[in-house]
Design a protein around this motif. Structure first.
Motif, PDB file in Angstrom:
ATOM      1  N   SER A  61       0.823  -1.210   0.000  1.00 50.20           N
ATOM      2  CA  SER A  61       0.000   0.000   0.000  1.00 50.20           C
ATOM      3  C   SER A  61       0.859   1.264   0.000  1.00 50.20           C
ATOM      4  O   SER A  61       0.331   2.376  -0.032  1.00 50.20           O
ATOM      5  N   ASP A  62       2.184   1.089   0.047  1.00 50.87           N
ATOM      6  CA  ASP A  62       3.122   2.206   0.058  1.00 50.87           C
ATOM      7  C   ASP A  62       3.533   2.540  -1.377  1.00 50.87           C
ATOM      8  O   ASP A  62       3.919   1.659  -2.140  1.00 50.87           O
ATOM      9  N   ASP A  63       3.438   3.809  -1.743  1.00 47.35           N
ATOM     10  CA  ASP A  63       3.754   4.219  -3.115  1.00 47.35           C
ATOM     11  C   ASP A  63       5.218   3.993  -3.466  1.00 47.35           C
ATOM     12  O   ASP A  63       5.552   3.814  -4.647  1.00 47.35           O
ATOM     13  N   SER A  64       6.085   4.003  -2.483  1.00 47.76           N
ATOM     14  CA  SER A  64       7.511   3.876  -2.770  1.00 47.76           C
ATOM     15  C   SER A  64       7.889   2.460  -3.191  1.00 47.76           C
ATOM     16  O   SER A  64       8.849   2.277  -3.949  1.00 47.76           O
ATOM     17  N   LEU A  67       7.199   1.690  -7.053  1.00 46.41           N
ATOM     18  CA  LEU A  67       8.182   2.451  -7.830  1.00 46.41           C
ATOM     19  C   LEU A  67       9.553   1.794  -7.754  1.00 46.41           C
ATOM     20  O   LEU A  67      10.243   1.646  -8.771  1.00 46.41           O
ATOM     21  N   ALA A  68       9.960   1.384  -6.540  1.00 51.95           N
ATOM     22  CA  ALA A  68      11.259   0.735  -6.372  1.00 51.95           C
ATOM     23  C   ALA A  68      11.307  -0.597  -7.120  1.00 51.95           C
ATOM     24  O   ALA A  68      12.340  -0.940  -7.720  1.00 51.95           O
ATOM     25  N   ALA A  69      10.202  -1.345  -7.090  1.00 53.35           N
ATOM     26  CA  ALA A  69      10.167  -2.624  -7.808  1.00 53.35           C
ATOM     27  C   ALA A  69      10.290  -2.400  -9.311  1.00 53.35           C
ATOM     28  O   ALA A  69      11.026  -3.119 -10.006  1.00 53.35           O
ATOM     29  N   ALA A 239      14.127  12.395  -5.192  1.00 53.59           N
ATOM     30  CA  ALA A 239      12.715  12.027  -4.965  1.00 53.59           C
ATOM     31  C   ALA A 239      12.444  10.575  -5.330  1.00 53.59           C
ATOM     32  O   ALA A 239      11.465  10.254  -6.011  1.00 53.59           O
ATOM     33  N   ASN A 240      13.344   9.680  -4.895  1.00 54.05           N
ATOM     34  CA  ASN A 240      13.207   8.233  -5.128  1.00 54.05           C
ATOM     35  C   ASN A 240      13.257   7.852  -6.608  1.00 54.05           C
ATOM     36  O   ASN A 240      12.823   6.755  -6.978  1.00 54.05           O
ATOM     37  N   ALA A 241      13.799   8.720  -7.455  1.00 54.49           N
ATOM     38  CA  ALA A 241      13.831   8.438  -8.891  1.00 54.49           C
ATOM     39  C   ALA A 241      14.818   7.341  -9.257  1.00 54.49           C
ATOM     40  O   ALA A 241      14.778   6.834 -10.377  1.00 54.49           O
ATOM     41  N   SER A 242      15.718   6.986  -8.356  1.00 56.71           N
ATOM     42  CA  SER A 242      16.660   5.890  -8.617  1.00 56.71           C
ATOM     43  C   SER A 242      16.719   4.921  -7.432  1.00 56.71           C
ATOM     44  O   SER A 242      17.728   4.255  -7.230  1.00 56.71           O
ATOM     45  N   THR A 243      15.635   4.853  -6.672  1.00 55.69           N
ATOM     46  CA  THR A 243      15.575   3.960  -5.516  1.00 55.69           C
ATOM     47  C   THR A 243      15.155   2.566  -5.954  1.00 55.69           C
ATOM     48  O   THR A 243      13.983   2.331  -6.273  1.00 55.69           O
ATOM     49  N   THR A 244      16.086   1.641  -5.994  1.00 46.89           N
ATOM     50  CA  THR A 244      15.775   0.243  -6.281  1.00 46.89           C
ATOM     51  C   THR A 244      15.468  -0.477  -4.967  1.00 46.89           C
ATOM     52  O   THR A 244      15.571   0.104  -3.882  1.00 46.89           O
ATOM     53  N   PRO A 246      17.106  -2.860  -3.193  1.00 47.32           N
ATOM     54  CA  PRO A 246      18.157  -2.867  -2.166  1.00 47.32           C
ATOM     55  C   PRO A 246      18.305  -1.527  -1.460  1.00 47.32           C
ATOM     56  O   PRO A 246      18.517  -1.480  -0.239  1.00 47.32           O
ATOM     57  N   VAL A 247      18.190  -0.430  -2.207  1.00 49.43           N
ATOM     58  CA  VAL A 247      18.296   0.901  -1.598  1.00 49.43           C
ATOM     59  C   VAL A 247      17.112   1.159  -0.674  1.00 49.43           C
ATOM     60  O   VAL A 247      17.273   1.690   0.433  1.00 49.43           O
ATOM     61  N   LEU A 248      15.916   0.779  -1.107  1.00 47.56           N
ATOM     62  CA  LEU A 248      14.729   0.969  -0.276  1.00 47.56           C
ATOM     63  C   LEU A 248      14.827   0.164   1.012  1.00 47.56           C
ATOM     64  O   LEU A 248      14.487   0.666   2.098  1.00 47.56           O
TER      65      LEU A 248
END
Length: 289
Positions: A61-64, A67-69, A239-244, A246-248
């Motif tokens: 339910s988390d937007d991040s 995006l990370a996936a 703004a999490n534009a490169s958060t994969t 492992p980083v998350l």
């Protein structure tokens, strides 16, 4: 007969125990912690409580997380499957058709990036793509003005950096595979009038398909776990534009102190790696005669 087989397995027992201790045990603990509210500080750090699937419900339910996936899939597909795999094959093909001096020079240049410690390679890539870095300096020499690559195009920068660093492995795999391709088959096709791309498509690639599958499996699993390169270059931003993934997982577990949620993200990453591994292993089995 049973005793003899047991004695044959005896020398590998220490290796199995070490694998169970240092590989399987952390994975099991990670899955367990993902069902708790474990934290770096506070009451949950001393006495984590079982919360069931709450972390996974929160994750989806988390937007991040979506995006990370998605960024993880893009990063793996672009830098491993397309970048390292294709570029490594092309370099290996060119090296087989070039002179020894040229082949040695190209091989040394490509392998140099691979043998660098990951942290050193990450800082080198950061210095190259930085706003005042090498790339923009080179563009300035010819009258161009480059953007702030790490801010405007962070995924492009880390994909290119990971491709640069990891291509050598694919190149070495394909160099070994191409050396085992019988020359008489290719020469016979040449005599029959087959063009270069036809010999590559219908002879070379089918003969090295097991090496292709093996290489894809290894570089995919390796790229899934890339953390240092991304963290040094962009730290997952902007703004999490490169958060994969492992980083998350690192951010949630160690930056925000939520070990339970961070290990839940890490557990999904482990499962994703297992899926990729299972697919490639099945491809390898199907290719056996």
């Amino acid at each position: 007969m049973t005793i003899r087989r047991s004695l044959r397995l005896l020398p590998v027992v220490p290796s199995i125990l070490l694998l169970l201790l240092f590989l399987l045990a952390p994975v099991v603990w990670s899955f367990y912690a993902s069902f708790t509210d474990a934290s770096l500080s506070g009451k949950a750090a001393r006495d984590p409580q079982w919360v069931g699937a709450d972390n996974y419900v929160r994750m989806f339910s988390d937007d991040s997380f979506p995006l990370a996936a998605w960024l993880t899939v893009v990063f793996v597909a672009a830098s491993a499957v397309l970048g390292q795999n294709v570029l490594g094959l092309l370099i290996a093909l060119l090296m087989t058709r070039s002179r020894r001096a040229v082949s040695s020079l190209v091989g040394t240049a490509v392998v140099a990036a691979w043998v660098l410690p990951e942290i050193v390679a990450a800082f080198a890539a950061y210095a190259y793509f930085n706003r005042d870095g090498t790339l923009n300096q080179l563009l300035g020499v010819v009258g161009g003005q480059g953007p702030d690559w790490l801010y405007s195009f962070p995924m492009v920068a880390i994909v290119l950096a990971n491709t640069w660093r990891g291509t050598a492995f694919s190149m070495l795999v394909y160099r070994a595979a191409l050396a085992d391709v019988p020359r008489d088959i290719s020469e016979a096709a040449l005599v029959d009038g087959a063009k270069g791309w036809q010999r590559l498509t219908y002879i070379t690639l089918p003969l090295i398909r097991s090496s292709i599958a093996t290489n894809l499996m290894l570089i995919t699993l390796q790229t899934l776990a890339v953390f240092t390169l991304i963290w040094v270059m962009t730290a997952g931003g902007p703004a999490n534009a490169s958060t994969t993934l492992p980083v998350l997982a690192y951010q949630e577990a160690f930056k925000f102190g939520d070990i339970g949620y961070g290990t839940a993200v890490a557990s999904v990453l482990i499962l994703l790696g297992m899926v990729f591994g299972a697919v490639y292993v099945r491809l390898l089995r199907e290719q056996r005669p």
